[in-house]
Motif scaffolding. Structure first.
Motif, short mmCIF file in Angstrom:
data_model
loop_
_atom_site.label_atom_id
_atom_site.label_comp_id
_atom_site.label_asym_id
_atom_site.label_seq_id
_atom_site.Cartn_x
_atom_site.Cartn_y
_atom_site.Cartn_z
N ILE A 31 0.69 -1.30 0.07
CA ILE A 31 -0.15 -0.09 0.02
C ILE A 31 0.81 1.37 -0.18
CG2 ILE A 31 -1.64 1.43 1.23
CD1 ILE A 31 -2.76 -1.41 2.24
N LEU A 32 1.78 1.42 0.85
CA LEU A 32 2.69 2.66 0.89
C LEU A 32 3.18 2.80 -0.37
CD1 LEU A 32 4.51 2.50 4.41
CD2 LEU A 32 2.54 3.83 3.69
N SER A 33 3.81 1.60 -1.11
CA SER A 33 4.47 1.95 -2.38
C SER A 33 3.37 2.31 -3.60
CB SER A 33 5.23 0.57 -3.07
OG SER A 33 6.52 0.56 -2.29
N ALA A 34 2.28 1.79 -3.40
CA ALA A 34 1.16 2.08 -4.46
C ALA A 34 0.78 3.58 -4.14
CB ALA A 34 -0.02 1.38 -4.06
N ILE A 35 0.66 4.19 -3.08
CA ILE A 35 0.39 5.34 -2.92
C ILE A 35 1.52 6.35 -3.31
CG2 ILE A 35 -0.11 7.19 -1.16
CD1 ILE A 35 -1.60 5.12 0.56
N ALA A 36 2.91 5.76 -2.65
CA ALA A 36 4.05 6.59 -3.38
C ALA A 36 4.35 6.77 -4.89
CB ALA A 36 5.29 6.08 -2.75
N LEU A 37 3.72 5.74 -5.63
CA LEU A 37 3.80 5.72 -7.12
C LEU A 37 2.66 6.70 -7.50
CD1 LEU A 37 4.80 2.06 -7.65
CD2 LEU A 37 6.07 4.09 -8.07
N GLY A 38 1.54 7.09 -6.81
CA GLY A 38 0.50 8.08 -7.44
C GLY A 38 -0.84 7.56 -7.06
N PHE A 39 -1.02 6.51 -6.43
CA PHE A 39 -2.60 5.90 -6.38
C PHE A 39 -3.20 7.00 -5.48
CE2 PHE A 39 -6.13 3.94 -4.60
CZ PHE A 39 -6.45 2.68 -5.71
N GLU A 40 -4.25 7.63 -5.98
CA GLU A 40 -4.95 8.63 -5.25
C GLU A 40 -6.27 8.31 -4.42
OE1 GLU A 40 -4.30 12.17 -4.99
OE2 GLU A 40 -2.43 11.73 -6.03
N PRO A 41 -6.73 9.06 -3.38
CA PRO A 41 -7.67 8.64 -2.46
C PRO A 41 -9.07 8.56 -3.10
CG PRO A 41 -6.37 10.60 -1.63
CD PRO A 41 -5.77 10.43 -2.97
N GLY A 42 -9.26 9.00 -3.97
CA GLY A 42 -10.49 8.74 -4.81
C GLY A 42 -10.68 7.09 -4.97
N GLY A 43 -9.65 6.48 -5.19
CA GLY A 43 -9.83 4.98 -5.35
C GLY A 43 -9.96 4.19 -4.05
N HIS A 44 -10.02 2.85 -4.26
CA HIS A 44 -10.31 2.10 -3.14
C HIS A 44 -9.40 1.11 -3.03
CE1 HIS A 44 -14.41 3.52 -4.17
NE2 HIS A 44 -13.82 3.18 -5.36
N ILE A 45 -8.66 1.15 -1.46
CA ILE A 45 -7.64 0.37 -1.23
C ILE A 45 -8.48 -0.59 -0.01
CG2 ILE A 45 -5.40 -0.35 -0.13
CD1 ILE A 45 -4.64 2.40 -1.35
N TYR A 46 -8.50 -1.98 0.00
CA TYR A 46 -8.99 -2.62 0.91
C TYR A 46 -8.27 -4.15 1.20
CZ TYR A 46 -11.09 -5.28 -2.95
OH TYR A 46 -11.27 -6.29 -4.00
N PHE A 47 -8.55 -4.61 2.41
CA PHE A 47 -8.30 -6.00 2.70
C PHE A 47 -9.33 -6.98 2.38
CE2 PHE A 47 -5.01 -3.68 4.76
CZ PHE A 47 -3.95 -4.28 4.91
N GLN A 48 -9.11 -8.08 1.59
CA GLN A 48 -10.20 -8.96 1.34
C GLN A 48 -10.86 -9.31 2.69
OE1 GLN A 48 -8.10 -12.08 -0.19
NE2 GLN A 48 -8.67 -11.80 -2.20
N SER A 49 -10.29 -9.67 3.69
CA SER A 49 -10.72 -10.12 4.87
C SER A 49 -11.81 -9.19 5.61
CB SER A 49 -9.86 -10.65 5.88
OG SER A 49 -9.06 -9.42 6.34
N LYS A 50 -11.47 -7.96 5.22
CA LYS A 50 -12.47 -6.76 5.88
C LYS A 50 -13.53 -6.50 5.13
CE LYS A 50 -9.88 -6.14 9.67
NZ LYS A 50 -9.38 -7.39 9.66
N SER A 51 -13.70 -6.78 3.76
CA SER A 51 -14.82 -6.51 2.68
C SER A 51 -16.03 -7.56 2.87
CB SER A 51 -13.86 -6.33 1.46
OG SER A 51 -15.24 -6.16 0.76
N ASN A 52 -17.00 -7.20 3.63
CA ASN A 52 -18.13 -8.00 3.55
C ASN A 52 -18.66 -8.08 2.07
OD1 ASN A 52 -18.04 -8.74 6.00
ND2 ASN A 52 -19.38 -7.08 6.76
N GLN A 53 -18.76 -7.26 1.29
CA GLN A 53 -19.05 -7.11 0.35
C GLN A 53 -18.49 -8.25 -0.70
OE1 GLN A 53 -20.65 -2.68 -0.53
NE2 GLN A 53 -18.85 -3.22 -1.38
#
Ligand code: SF4
Length: 428
Positions: free
Chosen positions: A127-149
Protein backbone atom coordinates in the motif's frame (compact mmCIF):
# COMPACT_ATOMS: atom_id res chain seq x y z
CA UNK A 1 19.48 -4.87 -43.28
CA UNK A 2 18.53 -5.47 -39.67
CA UNK A 3 15.95 -3.08 -38.35
CA UNK A 4 16.60 -1.34 -35.09
CA UNK A 5 14.06 -2.39 -32.52
CA UNK A 6 14.56 -0.69 -29.18
CA UNK A 7 11.71 -2.73 -27.70
CA UNK A 8 13.30 -6.00 -28.82
CA UNK A 9 14.18 -6.94 -25.25
CA UNK A 10 10.54 -7.76 -24.80
CA UNK A 11 10.16 -10.15 -27.69
CA UNK A 12 6.65 -11.20 -28.39
CA UNK A 13 7.43 -14.61 -29.96
CA UNK A 14 7.13 -16.53 -26.70
CA UNK A 15 3.66 -15.19 -26.23
CA UNK A 16 2.17 -15.92 -29.65
CA UNK A 17 0.73 -19.17 -28.30
CA UNK A 18 -1.59 -17.09 -26.15
CA UNK A 19 -3.05 -15.36 -29.17
CA UNK A 20 -3.66 -18.57 -31.08
CA UNK A 21 -4.76 -20.92 -28.33
CA UNK A 22 -6.58 -18.71 -25.89
CA UNK A 23 -8.02 -15.97 -28.06
CA UNK A 24 -6.10 -13.09 -26.51
CA UNK A 25 -6.12 -10.11 -28.88
CA UNK A 26 -3.10 -8.03 -29.86
CA UNK A 27 -2.84 -4.81 -27.88
CA UNK A 28 -1.09 -3.01 -30.75
CA UNK A 29 -4.35 -2.95 -32.71
CA UNK A 30 -5.79 -0.54 -30.13
CA UNK A 31 -2.71 1.56 -29.54
CA UNK A 32 -3.48 4.29 -32.09
CA UNK A 33 -6.75 5.10 -30.32
CA UNK A 34 -5.17 5.68 -26.90
CA UNK A 35 -4.51 9.39 -26.36
CA UNK A 36 -1.62 9.20 -23.83
CA UNK A 37 -0.44 5.63 -23.94
CA UNK A 38 1.51 4.48 -20.92
CA UNK A 39 5.20 3.68 -21.38
CA UNK A 40 4.34 -0.05 -21.20
CA UNK A 41 1.83 0.37 -24.00
CA UNK A 42 4.17 2.41 -26.23
CA UNK A 43 6.99 -0.06 -25.69
CA UNK A 44 4.86 -3.15 -26.27
CA UNK A 45 5.43 -4.45 -22.76
CA UNK A 46 1.65 -4.70 -22.68
CA UNK A 47 1.12 -6.99 -25.63
CA UNK A 48 -2.35 -8.49 -25.36
CA UNK A 49 -5.85 -7.93 -24.07
CA UNK A 50 -9.34 -9.28 -23.68
CA UNK A 51 -12.20 -6.81 -24.30
CA UNK A 52 -9.99 -3.80 -23.56
CA UNK A 53 -11.89 -1.98 -26.32
CA UNK A 54 -14.85 -1.71 -23.90
CA UNK A 55 -12.61 0.08 -21.39
CA UNK A 56 -11.10 2.29 -24.07
CA UNK A 57 -14.53 3.25 -25.46
CA UNK A 58 -15.66 4.27 -21.97
CA UNK A 59 -12.43 6.19 -21.39
CA UNK A 60 -12.77 8.09 -24.67
CA UNK A 61 -16.43 8.92 -24.18
CA UNK A 62 -15.92 9.86 -20.51
CA UNK A 63 -18.20 7.09 -19.27
CA UNK A 64 -17.50 5.13 -16.06
CA UNK A 65 -14.84 2.44 -16.10
CA UNK A 66 -12.52 0.95 -13.51
CA UNK A 67 -9.18 -0.80 -13.08
CA UNK A 68 -8.40 -3.30 -10.35
CA UNK A 69 -5.63 -5.54 -9.16
CA UNK A 70 -4.75 -7.54 -6.08
CA UNK A 71 -1.52 -8.26 -4.25
CA UNK A 72 -0.86 -11.17 -1.96
CA UNK A 73 0.99 -9.88 1.14
CA UNK A 74 3.46 -12.71 1.44
CA UNK A 75 6.83 -11.06 0.86
CA UNK A 76 8.63 -8.07 -0.59
CA UNK A 77 7.04 -5.81 -3.19
CA UNK A 78 9.48 -5.52 -6.09
CA UNK A 79 9.78 -3.97 -9.54
CA UNK A 80 7.38 -6.57 -10.99
CA UNK A 81 4.65 -5.40 -8.59
CA UNK A 82 5.48 -1.79 -9.44
CA UNK A 83 4.48 -2.51 -13.05
CA UNK A 84 0.95 -3.51 -12.02
CA UNK A 85 0.65 -0.57 -9.61
CA UNK A 86 1.66 1.84 -12.37
CA UNK A 87 -0.94 0.40 -14.72
CA UNK A 88 -3.72 0.83 -12.15
CA UNK A 89 -2.57 4.38 -11.38
CA UNK A 90 -2.44 5.27 -15.07
CA UNK A 91 -6.07 4.20 -15.47
CA UNK A 92 -7.01 6.24 -12.42
CA UNK A 93 -5.33 9.25 -14.02
CA UNK A 94 -7.38 8.68 -17.18
CA UNK A 95 -10.58 9.00 -15.15
CA UNK A 96 -11.16 5.42 -14.05
CA UNK A 97 -12.19 4.24 -10.61
CA UNK A 98 -9.22 2.35 -9.11
CA UNK A 99 -9.31 -0.70 -6.84
CA UNK A 100 -6.41 -2.28 -5.05
CA UNK A 101 -7.07 -5.45 -3.07
CA UNK A 102 -4.72 -6.90 -0.50
CA UNK A 103 -5.30 -10.65 -0.82
CA UNK A 104 -4.77 -11.38 2.87
CA UNK A 105 -7.22 -14.32 2.84
CA UNK A 106 -5.03 -16.02 0.25
CA UNK A 107 -1.80 -15.24 2.15
CA UNK A 108 -3.35 -16.61 5.34
CA UNK A 109 -4.90 -19.74 3.81
CA UNK A 110 -2.18 -20.63 1.32
CA UNK A 111 1.05 -19.19 2.73
CA UNK A 112 0.24 -19.55 6.42
CA UNK A 113 0.83 -15.85 7.17
CA UNK A 114 -0.79 -14.67 10.40
CA UNK A 115 -3.43 -11.94 10.09
CA UNK A 116 -1.05 -9.56 11.83
CA UNK A 117 1.72 -10.28 9.30
CA UNK A 118 -0.76 -9.90 6.44
CA UNK A 119 -1.76 -6.48 7.74
CA UNK A 120 1.84 -5.33 8.20
CA UNK A 121 3.09 -6.65 4.87
CA UNK A 122 0.00 -5.33 3.10
CA UNK A 123 0.56 -1.82 4.37
CA UNK A 124 4.33 -1.65 4.50
CA UNK A 125 5.15 -3.44 1.27
CA UNK A 126 2.27 -2.82 -1.11
CA UNK A 127 0.00 0.00 0.00
CA UNK A 128 2.72 2.52 0.87
CA UNK A 129 4.44 1.91 -2.46
CA UNK A 130 1.19 2.20 -4.42
CA UNK A 131 0.45 5.56 -2.78
CA UNK A 132 4.04 6.69 -3.29
CA UNK A 133 3.74 5.85 -6.98
CA UNK A 134 0.63 8.05 -7.29
CA UNK A 135 -2.47 6.08 -6.24
CA UNK A 136 -4.97 8.77 -5.23
CA UNK A 137 -7.57 8.74 -2.43
CA UNK A 138 -10.57 8.66 -4.82
CA UNK A 139 -9.66 4.99 -5.36
CA UNK A 140 -10.31 2.05 -3.07
CA UNK A 141 -7.67 0.14 -1.15
CA UNK A 142 -8.96 -2.74 0.95
CA UNK A 143 -8.08 -6.00 2.68
CA UNK A 144 -10.20 -8.92 1.41
CA UNK A 145 -10.88 -10.15 4.94
CA UNK A 146 -12.36 -6.78 5.89
CA UNK A 147 -14.71 -6.48 2.92
CA UNK A 148 -18.11 -8.03 3.55
CA UNK A 149 -19.14 -7.13 0.03
CA UNK A 150 -16.33 -9.17 -1.46
CA UNK A 151 -16.95 -12.10 0.86
CA UNK A 152 -20.70 -12.10 0.13
CA UNK A 153 -20.08 -11.95 -3.59
CA UNK A 154 -17.53 -14.76 -3.33
CA UNK A 155 -20.19 -16.91 -1.71
CA UNK A 156 -22.63 -16.20 -4.54
CA UNK A 157 -19.99 -16.96 -7.17
CA UNK A 158 -19.19 -20.17 -5.32
CA UNK A 159 -22.63 -21.45 -6.22
CA UNK A 160 -21.66 -21.33 -9.88
CA UNK A 161 -18.11 -22.71 -9.61
CA UNK A 162 -17.48 -26.37 -9.13
CA UNK A 163 -14.52 -28.33 -7.87
CA UNK A 164 -13.39 -29.74 -11.22
CA UNK A 165 -13.32 -26.32 -12.81
CA UNK A 166 -11.23 -24.84 -10.01
CA UNK A 167 -8.93 -27.83 -9.77
CA UNK A 168 -8.22 -27.65 -13.51
CA UNK A 169 -6.99 -24.09 -13.02
CA UNK A 170 -5.34 -24.21 -9.61
CA UNK A 171 -4.35 -27.86 -9.36
CA UNK A 172 -6.60 -28.53 -6.36
CA UNK A 173 -6.92 -32.11 -5.17
CA UNK A 174 -8.40 -34.03 -2.28
CA UNK A 175 -5.72 -32.66 0.07
CA UNK A 176 -6.43 -28.99 -0.73
CA UNK A 177 -7.92 -27.17 2.22
CA UNK A 178 -11.28 -25.50 1.82
CA UNK A 179 -10.00 -22.04 2.76
CA UNK A 180 -7.60 -22.22 -0.19
CA UNK A 181 -10.59 -22.79 -2.49
CA UNK A 182 -12.48 -19.96 -0.84
CA UNK A 183 -9.53 -17.63 -1.37
CA UNK A 184 -9.47 -18.52 -5.09
CA UNK A 185 -13.12 -17.66 -5.58
CA UNK A 186 -12.59 -14.51 -3.49
CA UNK A 187 -10.20 -13.27 -6.17
CA UNK A 188 -13.01 -13.51 -8.70
CA UNK A 189 -15.18 -11.49 -6.32
CA UNK A 190 -12.41 -8.85 -6.12
CA UNK A 191 -12.48 -8.59 -9.90
CA UNK A 192 -16.26 -8.21 -10.12
CA UNK A 193 -16.70 -5.97 -7.08
CA UNK A 194 -16.24 -2.65 -8.99
CA UNK A 195 -19.47 -3.49 -10.86
CA UNK A 196 -21.65 -3.79 -7.76
CA UNK A 197 -24.39 -1.21 -7.25
CA UNK A 198 -22.35 0.36 -4.38
CA UNK A 199 -19.74 1.37 -6.94
CA UNK A 200 -22.12 2.56 -9.63
CA UNK A 201 -23.17 -0.77 -11.18
CA UNK A 202 -22.01 -2.59 -14.30
CA UNK A 203 -19.12 -1.00 -16.16
CA UNK A 204 -16.03 -2.01 -18.09
CA UNK A 205 -13.26 -3.02 -15.67
CA UNK A 206 -9.70 -3.82 -16.66
CA UNK A 207 -7.43 -6.16 -14.74
CA UNK A 208 -3.78 -5.65 -15.72
CA UNK A 209 -1.99 -8.97 -15.28
CA UNK A 210 1.03 -10.98 -16.30
CA UNK A 211 0.43 -13.50 -19.06
CA UNK A 212 0.34 -16.41 -16.60
CA UNK A 213 -2.76 -15.02 -14.89
CA UNK A 214 -5.07 -15.58 -17.84
CA UNK A 215 -6.75 -18.75 -16.47
CA UNK A 216 -8.02 -16.70 -13.58
CA UNK A 217 -9.41 -14.04 -15.89
CA UNK A 218 -11.15 -16.73 -17.95
CA UNK A 219 -12.66 -18.27 -14.83
CA UNK A 220 -14.00 -14.91 -13.68
CA UNK A 221 -15.41 -14.04 -17.10
CA UNK A 222 -17.18 -17.39 -17.04
CA UNK A 223 -18.56 -16.77 -13.56
CA UNK A 224 -19.78 -13.29 -14.52
CA UNK A 225 -21.69 -14.91 -17.35
CA UNK A 226 -23.13 -17.63 -15.11
CA UNK A 227 -24.37 -15.43 -12.26
CA UNK A 228 -26.12 -13.04 -14.62
CA UNK A 229 -29.87 -13.52 -15.03
CA UNK A 230 -29.78 -13.46 -18.82
CA UNK A 231 -27.61 -14.75 -21.61
CA UNK A 232 -27.55 -12.49 -24.65
CA UNK A 233 -26.24 -13.99 -27.88
CA UNK A 234 -26.20 -13.26 -31.56
CA UNK A 235 -27.76 -16.14 -33.50
CA UNK A 236 -28.12 -17.10 -37.10
CA UNK A 237 -31.69 -17.76 -38.23
CA UNK A 238 -32.72 -19.24 -41.58
CA UNK A 239 -32.42 -15.94 -43.40
CA UNK A 240 -30.94 -13.39 -41.07
CA UNK A 241 -29.24 -13.10 -37.73
CA UNK A 242 -31.05 -12.07 -34.58
CA UNK A 243 -30.37 -11.58 -30.89
CA UNK A 244 -31.53 -14.18 -28.45
CA UNK A 245 -32.04 -13.32 -24.77
CA UNK A 246 -32.33 -16.39 -22.59
CA UNK A 247 -33.24 -16.27 -18.93
CA UNK A 248 -34.03 -19.67 -17.53
CA UNK A 249 -34.00 -18.61 -13.89
CA UNK A 250 -35.21 -15.07 -14.52
CA UNK A 251 -38.61 -13.83 -13.34
CA UNK A 252 -41.22 -14.08 -16.11
CA UNK A 253 -42.07 -10.39 -15.77
CA UNK A 254 -38.43 -9.47 -16.41
CA UNK A 255 -38.41 -11.45 -19.64
CA UNK A 256 -41.64 -9.84 -20.85
CA UNK A 257 -40.22 -6.42 -19.91
CA UNK A 258 -37.26 -7.18 -22.18
CA UNK A 259 -39.63 -8.20 -24.99
CA UNK A 260 -41.54 -4.95 -24.54
CA UNK A 261 -38.47 -2.69 -24.47
CA UNK A 262 -36.69 -4.37 -27.38
CA UNK A 263 -39.78 -5.00 -29.48
CA UNK A 264 -38.76 -8.68 -29.52
CA UNK A 265 -40.88 -11.84 -29.62
CA UNK A 266 -41.51 -13.45 -26.23
CA UNK A 267 -41.29 -17.21 -25.75
CA UNK A 268 -41.46 -19.36 -22.61
CA UNK A 269 -37.80 -18.89 -21.57
CA UNK A 270 -36.37 -16.53 -24.14
CA UNK A 271 -36.93 -13.47 -26.29
CA UNK A 272 -35.84 -13.18 -29.92
CA UNK A 273 -34.97 -9.69 -31.04
CA UNK A 274 -34.67 -8.65 -34.68
CA UNK A 275 -33.32 -5.48 -36.23
CA UNK A 276 -31.32 -4.36 -33.23
CA UNK A 277 -27.61 -4.53 -32.54
CA UNK A 278 -26.12 -6.77 -29.88
CA UNK A 279 -24.92 -3.69 -28.02
CA UNK A 280 -28.38 -2.11 -27.92
CA UNK A 281 -29.98 -5.30 -26.63
CA UNK A 282 -27.24 -5.84 -24.03
CA UNK A 283 -27.84 -2.34 -22.70
CA UNK A 284 -31.60 -2.89 -22.34
CA UNK A 285 -31.12 -6.31 -20.76
CA UNK A 286 -28.62 -4.90 -18.25
CA UNK A 287 -31.10 -2.23 -17.18
CA UNK A 288 -33.94 -4.71 -16.76
CA UNK A 289 -31.73 -7.16 -14.90
CA UNK A 290 -30.66 -4.50 -12.40
CA UNK A 291 -34.28 -3.51 -11.92
CA UNK A 292 -35.07 -7.13 -11.00
CA UNK A 293 -32.18 -7.45 -8.55
CA UNK A 294 -29.59 -9.17 -10.77
CA UNK A 295 -25.90 -8.24 -11.16
CA UNK A 296 -25.78 -7.68 -14.94
CA UNK A 297 -21.98 -8.01 -14.88
CA UNK A 298 -19.99 -7.14 -17.96
CA UNK A 299 -17.21 -9.67 -18.57
CA UNK A 300 -14.07 -8.17 -17.01
CA UNK A 301 -11.43 -6.96 -19.47
CA UNK A 302 -7.73 -7.63 -19.09
CA UNK A 303 -4.38 -6.50 -20.38
CA UNK A 304 -1.33 -8.77 -20.44
CA UNK A 305 2.20 -7.60 -19.85
CA UNK A 306 5.45 -9.37 -20.38
CA UNK A 307 7.64 -10.29 -17.46
CA UNK A 308 10.98 -8.82 -16.63
CA UNK A 309 13.69 -11.43 -16.51
CA UNK A 310 15.72 -11.83 -13.33
CA UNK A 311 18.77 -9.62 -12.85
CA UNK A 312 20.99 -12.66 -13.29
CA UNK A 313 19.05 -13.93 -16.32
CA UNK A 314 16.41 -16.62 -15.84
CA UNK A 315 13.27 -15.95 -13.86
CA UNK A 316 12.67 -13.17 -11.39
CA UNK A 317 11.68 -14.90 -8.19
CA UNK A 318 10.96 -13.80 -4.63
CA UNK A 319 12.97 -16.75 -3.36
CA UNK A 320 16.11 -15.50 -5.17
CA UNK A 321 17.04 -12.07 -3.72
CA UNK A 322 19.72 -11.52 -6.39
CA UNK A 323 17.09 -11.82 -9.11
CA UNK A 324 15.01 -8.79 -8.12
CA UNK A 325 15.15 -5.33 -6.59
CA UNK A 326 12.62 -4.68 -3.84
CA UNK A 327 10.95 -1.30 -3.61
CA UNK A 328 12.27 -1.03 -0.05
CA UNK A 329 15.82 -2.11 -0.97
CA UNK A 330 18.42 0.30 0.45
CA UNK A 331 19.35 2.51 -2.56
CA UNK A 332 23.02 1.55 -2.25
CA UNK A 333 22.16 -2.17 -2.31
CA UNK A 334 19.84 -1.65 -5.30
CA UNK A 335 22.66 0.08 -7.18
CA UNK A 336 25.04 -2.77 -6.33
CA UNK A 337 22.57 -5.33 -7.66
CA UNK A 338 22.49 -3.43 -10.95
CA UNK A 339 26.31 -3.51 -11.06
CA UNK A 340 26.20 -7.30 -10.58
CA UNK A 341 23.43 -7.87 -13.14
CA UNK A 342 23.86 -9.93 -16.30
CA UNK A 343 24.48 -7.82 -19.40
CA UNK A 344 24.32 -8.48 -23.10
CA UNK A 345 27.96 -7.44 -23.47
CA UNK A 346 30.59 -9.36 -25.42
CA UNK A 347 33.46 -11.25 -23.85
CA UNK A 348 36.10 -8.63 -24.64
CA UNK A 349 35.98 -4.89 -25.12
CA UNK A 350 37.43 -5.36 -28.59
CA UNK A 351 34.59 -7.66 -29.58
CA UNK A 352 32.08 -5.27 -28.07
CA UNK A 353 33.44 -2.45 -30.24
CA UNK A 354 33.43 -4.63 -33.32
CA UNK A 355 30.12 -6.47 -32.94
CA UNK A 356 28.20 -4.20 -30.59
CA UNK A 357 26.33 -5.33 -27.48
CA UNK A 358 23.12 -7.35 -27.34
CA UNK A 359 20.55 -5.22 -25.50
CA UNK A 360 17.85 -7.80 -26.25
CA UNK A 361 19.64 -10.18 -23.89
CA UNK A 362 20.63 -7.60 -21.31
CA UNK A 363 18.90 -7.29 -17.95
CA UNK A 364 20.40 -3.81 -17.46
CA UNK A 365 18.76 -2.66 -20.67
CA UNK A 366 15.51 -4.21 -19.45
CA UNK A 367 15.71 -2.10 -16.29
CA UNK A 368 16.13 1.00 -18.42
CA UNK A 369 13.24 0.00 -20.69
CA UNK A 370 10.77 -1.03 -18.00
CA UNK A 371 11.61 1.44 -15.25
CA UNK A 372 14.49 3.86 -15.47
CA UNK A 373 14.22 5.86 -18.70
CA UNK A 374 10.90 7.47 -19.49
CA UNK A 375 11.91 9.30 -22.66
CA UNK A 376 11.65 7.03 -25.70
CA UNK A 377 14.29 8.98 -27.65
CA UNK A 378 16.78 8.71 -24.83
CA UNK A 379 16.22 4.97 -24.68
CA UNK A 380 16.62 4.71 -28.44
CA UNK A 381 20.00 6.43 -28.14
CA UNK A 382 21.13 3.87 -25.54
CA UNK A 383 19.98 1.08 -27.82
CA UNK A 384 21.75 2.48 -30.88
CA UNK A 385 24.99 3.12 -28.98
CA UNK A 386 24.88 -0.38 -27.55
CA UNK A 387 24.37 -2.21 -30.84
CA UNK A 388 26.80 0.19 -32.55
CA UNK A 389 29.54 -0.79 -30.09
CA UNK A 390 30.16 2.73 -28.78
CA UNK A 391 28.59 2.03 -25.40
CA UNK A 392 30.53 -0.14 -23.01
CA UNK A 393 28.84 -2.19 -20.32
CA UNK A 394 30.85 -0.84 -17.39
CA UNK A 395 29.74 2.74 -17.98
CA UNK A 396 26.25 1.67 -18.97
CA UNK A 397 25.81 -0.24 -15.72
CA UNK A 398 27.12 2.72 -13.73
CA UNK A 399 24.53 4.93 -15.43
CA UNK A 400 21.70 2.45 -14.71
CA UNK A 401 22.91 1.96 -11.11
CA UNK A 402 22.86 5.73 -10.59
CA UNK A 403 19.30 5.95 -11.94
CA UNK A 404 18.25 3.05 -9.71
CA UNK A 405 19.81 4.64 -6.64
CA UNK A 406 17.94 7.88 -7.41
CA UNK A 407 14.64 6.10 -8.01
CA UNK A 408 14.81 4.07 -4.79
CA UNK A 409 15.82 7.09 -2.71
CA UNK A 410 12.97 9.22 -4.03
CA UNK A 411 10.45 6.39 -3.87
CA UNK A 412 11.32 5.64 -0.26
CA UNK A 413 10.98 9.29 0.72
CA UNK A 414 7.55 9.31 -0.89
CA UNK A 415 6.66 6.12 1.00
CA UNK A 416 7.33 7.90 4.29
CA UNK A 417 5.02 10.73 3.21
CA UNK A 418 2.43 8.11 2.21
CA UNK A 419 2.57 6.67 5.74
CA UNK A 420 1.20 9.98 6.99
CA UNK A 421 -1.65 9.82 4.47
CA UNK A 422 -3.04 6.35 5.22
CA UNK A 423 -6.13 7.82 6.90
CA UNK A 424 -7.10 9.42 3.57
CA UNK A 425 -7.60 5.84 2.36
CA UNK A 426 -9.51 4.76 5.45
CA UNK A 427 -6.57 2.64 6.57
CA UNK A 428 -5.79 3.90 10.05
S1 SF4 B 1 26.10 -1.54 -23.17
FE1 SF4 B 1 24.42 -1.47 -21.68
S2 SF4 B 1 22.64 -2.11 -22.79
FE2 SF4 B 1 24.39 -2.75 -24.00
S3 SF4 B 1 24.79 -4.84 -23.35
FE3 SF4 B 1 26.09 -3.51 -22.10
S4 SF4 B 1 24.90 -3.12 -20.24
FE4 SF4 B 1 23.51 -3.91 -21.80
Amino acid sequence: MTTLDPWGAVKIDNYSKLFDEFGISKFDDLLARIPNPHRYMRRHVIFGHRSYDTVLDAMLSKKPFAAMSGFMPSGKAHLGHKMVMEEIIWHQQQGGDAFLAIADMEAHAVRGKSWKECRELGINEYILSAIALGFEPGGHIYFQSKSNQVKDLAFELGIKANFSELSAIYGFNGETNIAHMVSAITQSADILQPQLAEFGGPKPVVIPVGADQDPHIRLTRGLAYKVNMFIVEERQGQEKSFISVRGKAAPKEALSEIAKRTGGKLYEEHVDVFKRTLEEVEKIVRRVELQYGGYAFMPPASTYHKFMTGLQGGKMSSSLPESYIALTEPPEEGAKKVMRAKTGGRVTLEEQKKLGGEPDKCSVYELLLFHLIDDDNELLEVYKDCVGGTRVCGNCKKHAAELMRGFLKEHQEKREQARERLDEFGLK
